[in-house]
Design a protein around this motif. Structure first.
Motif, short mmCIF file in Angstrom:
data_model
loop_
_atom_site.label_atom_id
_atom_site.label_comp_id
_atom_site.label_asym_id
_atom_site.label_seq_id
_atom_site.Cartn_x
_atom_site.Cartn_y
_atom_site.Cartn_z
N GLU A 37 -32.09 11.00 32.64
CA GLU A 37 -30.77 11.57 32.93
C GLU A 37 -29.76 11.15 31.88
O GLU A 37 -29.73 9.99 31.46
CB GLU A 37 -30.33 11.05 34.30
N THR A 38 -28.94 12.09 31.45
CA THR A 38 -27.82 11.78 30.56
C THR A 38 -26.63 11.42 31.43
O THR A 38 -26.25 12.18 32.32
CB THR A 38 -27.45 12.98 29.68
N VAL A 39 -26.06 10.25 31.21
CA VAL A 39 -24.85 9.82 31.90
C VAL A 39 -23.72 10.01 30.89
O VAL A 39 -23.57 9.22 29.96
CB VAL A 39 -24.95 8.35 32.38
N TRP A 40 -22.98 11.11 31.05
CA TRP A 40 -22.00 11.51 30.06
C TRP A 40 -21.00 10.39 29.76
O TRP A 40 -20.46 9.77 30.65
CB TRP A 40 -21.26 12.77 30.51
N GLY A 41 -20.82 10.14 28.47
CA GLY A 41 -19.90 9.12 28.00
C GLY A 41 -20.47 7.71 28.02
O GLY A 41 -19.85 6.79 27.52
N LEU A 42 -21.67 7.54 28.60
CA LEU A 42 -22.26 6.21 28.69
C LEU A 42 -23.61 6.11 27.99
O LEU A 42 -23.82 5.23 27.18
CB LEU A 42 -22.41 5.78 30.16
N GLY A 43 -24.54 6.97 28.36
CA GLY A 43 -25.86 6.88 27.75
C GLY A 43 -26.92 7.57 28.59
O GLY A 43 -26.69 8.65 29.11
N TYR A 44 -28.06 6.91 28.75
CA TYR A 44 -29.21 7.49 29.43
C TYR A 44 -29.76 6.52 30.46
O TYR A 44 -29.65 5.31 30.30
CB TYR A 44 -30.33 7.80 28.43
N ARG A 45 -30.40 7.08 31.49
CA ARG A 45 -31.07 6.25 32.48
C ARG A 45 -32.20 7.06 33.11
O ARG A 45 -32.24 8.28 33.01
CB ARG A 45 -30.14 5.75 33.55
N LEU A 46 -33.09 6.34 33.77
CA LEU A 46 -34.16 6.98 34.51
C LEU A 46 -33.56 7.54 35.79
O LEU A 46 -32.86 6.83 36.51
CB LEU A 46 -35.24 5.95 34.82
N ARG A 47 -33.81 8.81 36.04
CA ARG A 47 -33.25 9.46 37.25
C ARG A 47 -33.89 8.84 38.48
O ARG A 47 -35.10 8.64 38.55
CB ARG A 47 -33.52 10.95 37.23
N LYS A 48 -33.05 8.52 39.46
CA LYS A 48 -33.55 7.95 40.71
C LYS A 48 -34.26 9.03 41.51
O LYS A 48 -33.82 10.17 41.56
CB LYS A 48 -32.39 7.37 41.52
N ALA A 49 -35.35 8.63 42.13
CA ALA A 49 -36.10 9.57 42.96
C ALA A 49 -35.29 9.93 44.20
O ALA A 49 -34.59 9.08 44.76
CB ALA A 49 -37.44 8.95 43.37
N ASN A 50 -35.40 11.17 44.63
CA ASN A 50 -34.72 11.61 45.86
C ASN A 50 -35.45 11.02 47.05
O ASN A 50 -36.66 11.18 47.18
CB ASN A 50 -34.72 13.12 45.96
N LYS A 51 -34.71 10.34 47.91
CA LYS A 51 -35.31 9.76 49.11
C LYS A 51 -35.24 10.78 50.23
O LYS A 51 -34.20 11.37 50.48
CB LYS A 51 -34.59 8.48 49.50
N GLN A 52 -36.36 10.98 50.91
CA GLN A 52 -36.38 11.94 52.00
C GLN A 52 -36.76 11.29 53.28
O GLN A 52 -37.35 10.32 53.39
CB GLN A 52 -37.35 13.07 51.69
#
Length: 70
Positions: free
Chosen positions: A55-70
């Motif tokens: 995931e691109t975090v605009w203005g900050l950088g990048y991170r691993l996208r968190k999995a959707n919890k169901q």
């Protein structure tokens, strides 16, 4: 990818990624990190087209996208 998996909640700036991977000072805004992130995304997408993992975090950088919890 190893850094993203090891520190899943951390947002990495381009500078921190560059310095962690190449162990050199990040001097400026070049396309090295953007190109490598794009390559990682392409490789991941070829195996799983339905999910964006980096995931691109605009203005900050990048991170691993968190999995959707169901």
């Amino acid at each position: 990818m190893e850094l993203f998996l090891k520190y899943q909640d951390k947002i990495f700036t381009k500078a921190s990624l560059y310095e962690s991977i190449w162990e050199e000072e990040y001097i400026g805004d070049d396309n090295t990190i953007k190109t490598h992130i794009s390559n990682l995304r392409t490789k991941i997408k070829s195996r799983n087209t339905g999910t964006e993992y980096i995931e691109t975090v605009w203005g900050l950088g990048y991170r691993l996208r968190k999995a959707n919890k169901q």
